[in-house]
Design a protein around this motif. Structure first.
Motif, short mmCIF file in Angstrom:
data_model
loop_
_atom_site.label_atom_id
_atom_site.label_comp_id
_atom_site.label_asym_id
_atom_site.label_seq_id
_atom_site.Cartn_x
_atom_site.Cartn_y
_atom_site.Cartn_z
N HIS A 1 0.85 -1.19 0.00
CA HIS A 1 0.00 0.00 0.00
C HIS A 1 0.88 1.24 0.00
N ILE A 2 0.56 2.22 -0.84
CA ILE A 2 1.24 3.51 -0.87
C ILE A 2 0.18 4.59 -0.71
N LYS A 3 0.30 5.39 0.36
CA LYS A 3 -0.69 6.41 0.65
C LYS A 3 0.00 7.76 0.81
N ASP A 4 -0.66 8.82 0.35
CA ASP A 4 -0.12 10.18 0.48
C ASP A 4 -1.31 11.12 0.72
N ILE A 5 -1.04 12.27 1.30
CA ILE A 5 -2.14 13.21 1.55
C ILE A 5 -2.56 13.90 0.26
N GLU A 6 -1.68 13.88 -0.74
CA GLU A 6 -2.02 14.44 -2.05
C GLU A 6 -2.00 13.33 -3.09
N GLU A 7 -2.65 13.59 -4.21
CA GLU A 7 -2.70 12.60 -5.26
C GLU A 7 -1.31 12.38 -5.86
N SER A 8 -1.01 11.13 -6.18
CA SER A 8 0.25 10.77 -6.83
C SER A 8 -0.07 10.00 -8.11
N LEU A 9 0.91 9.94 -8.99
CA LEU A 9 0.74 9.26 -10.28
C LEU A 9 1.47 7.92 -10.24
N CYS A 10 0.76 6.82 -10.50
CA CYS A 10 1.37 5.49 -10.59
C CYS A 10 1.03 4.88 -11.95
N GLN A 11 2.00 4.24 -12.55
CA GLN A 11 1.79 3.71 -13.90
C GLN A 11 2.52 2.39 -14.06
#
Length: 785
Positions: free
Chosen positions: A35-45
């Motif tokens: 799981h990868i969580k951040d308070i702001e949106e991140s881009l995963c591809q």
């Protein structure tokens, strides 16, 4: 059942990143969840290979943590960190299989869920597994399937609003996507490709159901083309052609898809898309672009001769200036590269007349074409292309000066003399202290015989015409004189000497300095010949004109004289430098003086000069002139001064040790000992010869040295040592006669040491080696005693 759990938190005032790893089993199969969580949106591809297998997942974060994060790994993942240009990346590499999911729903709050297709999210989940994806059932969906949301609330009725072509809800209550779309178009127009890409990605995230989705993908494809991201373009174009097959931009996308496939080497795929483009959109301008891309692909694949067909097809069928110019450019490049400069020149001129700025798109290729044209008969076109480039680059460019010079030179070799003069004058005006002023002045002065420009002289070809036309007239004499001066001025010394008879026939009262012209030309020709190592020419010029050059040319003259066998000249040059105050020069010229005297047999001078040189270098065992010890030995040998030879050989050994180059000299000393019946001397130097041969594994002096050494030991009744020497020849390749002699002497040695059986064996080997030899007969007699 969970087997392990790892959690990591990275936090700053504005960046909080949570990474958690869990491992478990389902149906006896291990798997792991990241799981990868951040308070702001991140881009995963997901990054896939040619078999559509996920090889990596890359997640990008705009903000960076203050704490360093090291590599994390378990049995299913390896998580690495990279920072590039202000962006923080997590790179997840699976050891087996992996699946990426955006986690956007909170099941405690959300009644309605659906299968999202997002590139940005605050929470991402990755599942690492070996064969079967645990818990999640994967079903293949048809192209016409609709992604209905699922609602778990019991009191709500299912409702579907407006749908787009993908079956997703269409939201039309916002118009900001229109503004953003216009910004994208403007950024692309201004060639701000990275900005354009960023705007597209942001708009796709903020408005996933925008009415401009097809246009967004289309512009992204075009951006990838400009950024040379061919792999990305191919993947995106596949999606576009699948999702927006009726869009008006399909022809262009097909052309770009075919082009990128060709660039990355997927020629089969490229041909498929070219065929679709040409058959389905034959009248489109992008079919014409396709012909150009097809030609490029053929050239890259080695089918150079087939490419022009497609370039010409594009050129002949199009009404579009950009297509026509590009096709003509490719034709020009292709023709010039394949030695059809005349045809290539025609296409270059078409571009110059229609759209000259096009050549600046690829200045390197354009310059290559220009210089290739200049090498042949197409100098007018080369000069015209040079003018286009000069007009575009401006005089402040580093390459401007040289190109302006080249254009003037090329024009001077055409019929456009006035244009050449204008260009050459332009160079002299703009670069009065330029690197090519001298060359430009020579070209300019050779343009005309009579011109309005007061600084212009008649060129050599016009002098020749005058000489031929007015052979018996003063005009012809004047032309001869002016030609000689111009040739001398331009450093064309040999050309002056080639018609020196005509020059010397002129009236010296009228034409001043005739003798000096010839003399200076001879000196210049000799200097050039020395620089070019043309020794025969140097010697001939020295003999014919009795030239004395300055000391700086002594070395070259000496080398040429020695090479040509002109020893008097060599000695003359060497002699004048023997008293040099520079000690190193004095050593050099003493050594060269010795070489001359040795070659001419002037041995007394060799000895005298050698002694002086030895005195100068005796403390320097690594002197480059230590070869003087060899010259001294060889001189004493030729003079048969045996006492001096003993001194010389001792010095030689002190300087060089036992060097193979001196083996003949040690053999000579051994021979002197043999002649003088001095067995001790024979043993001394024969042993040195044997040591040199053993060290070098070369036995050129065998068996002579061994036979001589053997006899010396026999004379001293040292039969054990004689036996050792003669036995050593067992390992040396000999003729049959030499082998017979060696075995006979071996038998003799055994006999003297009372080793009867060994002696008989050796005698028998002597008889077997060469039965008809005298040594075999002696061996037979000895064996029978």
């Amino acid at each position: 059942m969970l087997l392990s759990l790892v959690a990591l938190f990275l936090a700053t005032s504005s960046f909080a990143l949570e990474i958690s790893l869990a491992s478990a089993k389902e149906n006896f199969q291990d798997y792991s969840i990241l799981h990868i969580k951040d308070i702001e949106e991140s881009l995963c591809q997901e990054m896939k290979n040619d078999f559509q297998e996920v090889t990596q997942i890359v997640c990008a974060f705009v903000k960076q943590p203050t704490k360093e994060l090291k590599t994390i790994q378990n049995d299913f993942f390896k998580i690495e960190v990279q920072k590039k240009k202000g962006t923080f990346f997590l790179i997840i590499t699976p050891y087996y299989k992996i699946k990426l999911y955006p986690m956007i729903f909170d099941f405690a709050k959300d009644d309605t869920v659906y299968q999202p297709q997002l590139e940005r999210a605050k929470h991402w989940m990755m599942i690492g597994y070996k064969e079967k994806l645990p818990f999640i059932k994967k079903e293949k969906k048809t192209d016409v399937a609709i992604n209905f949301p699922y609602t778990s609330s019991l009191d709500s009725m299912p409702y579907v609003g407006g749908l787009d072509i993908d079956g997703k809800p269409v939201h039309i209550n916002k118009v900001q996507d229109v503004t953003d779309y216009l910004k994208i178009k403007e950024a692309f127009k201004n060639q701000q490709y990275p900005l354009c890409l960023e705007l597209i990605d942001n708009l796709q995230v903020e408005y996933p159901n925008s009415l401009f989705n097809a246009e967004l993908v289309y512009y992204k494809i075009k951006v990838y083309k400009e950024l040379k991201n061919n792999e990305g373009l191919i993947e995106l174009a596949k999606l576009y052609l699948q999702e927006y097959s009726s869009d008006e931009n399909v022809p262009e996308v097909l052309s770009l898809m075919a082009r990128s496939s060709a660039i990355v080497g997927m020629s089969t795929d490229a041909d498929y898309f070219f065929d679709r483009l040409f058959s389905e959109h034959e009248s489109s301008v992008f079919a014409q672009w396709g012909y150009i891309y097809k030609g490029n692909m053929l050239e890259a694949g080695g089918f150079v001769a087939k490419a022009p067909f497609f370039y010409e097809k594009a050129l002949n069928e199009t009404d579009d200036l950009e297509v026509a110019t590009t096709a003509a450019y490719n034709l020009a490049r292709n023709k010039i590269a394949n030695s059809d400069r005349k045809k290539g020149s025609e296409y270059v001129m078409k571009i110059i007349n229609a759209k000259p700025s096009f050549f600046m798109k690829d200045l390197e290729i354009s310059s290559q074409m220009m210089y290739a044209l200049a090498e042949g008969a197409e100098k007018p076109t080369a000069a015209a292309l040079a003018k286009v480039i000069l007009d575009q680059m401006g005089s402040g460019d580093d390459a401007y000066e040289k190109l302006l010079k080249e254009r003037g030179v090329w024009l001077s070799q055409t019929e456009n003399k006035q244009e050449a003069l204008a260009t050459l004058n332009e160079y002299l005006k703009k670069f009065p202290d330029g690197a090519y002023v001298k060359e430009i002045q020579v070209v300019k002065d050779s343009l005309f015989f009579d011109t309005d420009d007061s600084n212009v002289s008649a060129k050599l070809a016009e002098y020749d015409t005058l000489i031929e036309t007015y052979k018996e007239d003063s005009i012809g004499n004047r032309a001869t004189y002016e030609k000689a001066k111009l040739l001398l001025k331009d450093g064309m010394y040999r050309e002056v000497l080639a018609f020196k008879e005509s020059i010397l026939a002129l009236d010296s009262e009228i034409y001043k300095g005739i003798e000096d012209i010839i003399k200076d030309s001879a000196v210049g020709a000799m200097q050039l010949s020395l620089e070019n190592k043309e020794c025969n020419e140097v010697l001939n010029l020295s003999k014919d004109y009795n030239i004395t050059l300055s000391n700086e040319w002594d070395e070259g003259i000496y080398d040429c004289a020695m090479k040509g066998g002109d020893y008097p000249l060599s000695k003359k040059i060497a002699s004048k430098n023997l008293k040099s105050k520079d000690l190193e020069l004095r050593k050099k010229w003493l050594y060269r003086y010795i070489k001359v005297d040795f070659a001419t047999g002037n041995y007394s001078d060799v000895i005298e000069a050698s002694k002086e040189l030895v005195t100068l270098i005796q403390d320097d065992k690594d002197s480059e002139y230590k070869d003087v010890y060899r010259y001294l030995f060889d001189t004493y040998q030729r003079l048969e001064q045996k006492e001096k030879l003993l001194e010389a050989i001792i010095s030689l050994e002190q300087v060089y040790g036992l060097d193979y180059k001196d083996i003949d000299r040690y053999v000579a000393m051994m021979s002197i000992g043999s002649t003088n019946r001095d067995d001790a001397m024979v043993i001394k130097y024969a042993t040195k010869v044997a040591d040199i041969q053993n060290k070098s594994k070369s036995y050129a002096q065998s068996p002579f040295v061994e036979f001589t050494l053997y006899q010396a030991y026999v004379n001293k009744q040292n039969f054990e040592k004689a036996l050792e020497i003669i036995e050593s020849l067992d390992k040396v390749e000999l003729t049959i006669a030499q082998r017979a002699r060696q075995k006979y002497l071996l038998g003799t040695s055994y006999s003297k040491l009372l080793k009867t059986e060994d002696a008989k064996k050796a005698y028998q080997e002597a008889m077997d080696a060469d039965p008809s030899s005298a040594w075999a007969k002696l061996a037979k007699d000895a064996k029978n005693l």
